[in-house]
Scaffold this motif. Sequence first.
Motif, PDB file in Angstrom:
ATOM      1  N   ASN A  91     -13.836 -37.094  14.084  1.00  0.00           N
ATOM      2  CA  ASN A  91     -14.473 -37.794  15.155  1.00  0.00           C
ATOM      3  C   ASN A  91     -14.852 -39.203  15.089  1.00  0.00           C
ATOM      4  N   THR A 138     -14.510 -37.557  23.796  1.00  0.00           N
ATOM      5  CA  THR A 138     -15.851 -36.906  23.633  1.00  0.00           C
ATOM      6  C   THR A 138     -16.987 -37.557  24.023  1.00  0.00           C
ATOM      7  N   TYR A 164     -16.687 -31.933  23.715  1.00  0.00           N
ATOM      8  CA  TYR A 164     -15.073 -32.263  23.854  1.00  0.00           C
ATOM      9  C   TYR A 164     -14.620 -32.076  25.265  1.00  0.00           C
ATOM     10  N   ASP A 166     -11.438 -31.819  26.651  1.00  0.00           N
ATOM     11  CA  ASP A 166     -10.197 -31.429  26.462  1.00  0.00           C
ATOM     12  C   ASP A 166      -9.497 -30.370  27.591  1.00  0.00           C
TER      13      ASP A 166
END
Length: 198
Positions: A91, A138, A164, A166
């Motif tokens: 991250n 993020t 997150y 995604d």
Amino acid sequence: MGCVGMVLVTGLMLGGAVAPVRAQGSLGVSAGLYQPDDNDLDRTEVYGLHGGYRFRPNLGFEASLSRVNLLDDQQESFPGFTSDVQADLTNLDLSLQWLPRGGFVVFGGPGVARLDTKVRVSFFGQTASESDTSTIFTAHLGVAYEWWLSDRFFLRPEARVRRYFDDEAQASAADTLAVSYKATDYEASLLFGWRFGS
């Protein structure tokens, strides 16, 4: 421009938005616990590197890089057949920090994550493996408290929540492995830092 490039540009814009009055940089290392949103994933350790810049007494900016072993699962379904799944999450967080008073810190901002996944299967001595890497945008929000050990060194316990964003995994005809990570995870850590400058 790539995902990391856009995040870094955003960070530079935030960091340079105000002319320095009491310029003060910082470097630090942290260690803590990481709690995934998925109940099938175990709580694990997380380690990080931090670099920041205080451009007002109560306003600053920090970039942090951390890595966590999200999954390391080895199973033997029956004699002669074993599977090993590993997932590592890196991250990069860019935080705008606000220090209202008394050492308390409120921070948050955008970031980017890289998910590296590897699957290895063994069947009576024959081994096959596949891997996948995905980049995820993020956002995070957290609170902390700075406890000064001297005029240069400090400890900072902090807690953050990270989302997150995604997409669902889409495997092409040529792929045998495609992963995604869409979750809200939690992190608590202790940072040891050194502050320098005026």
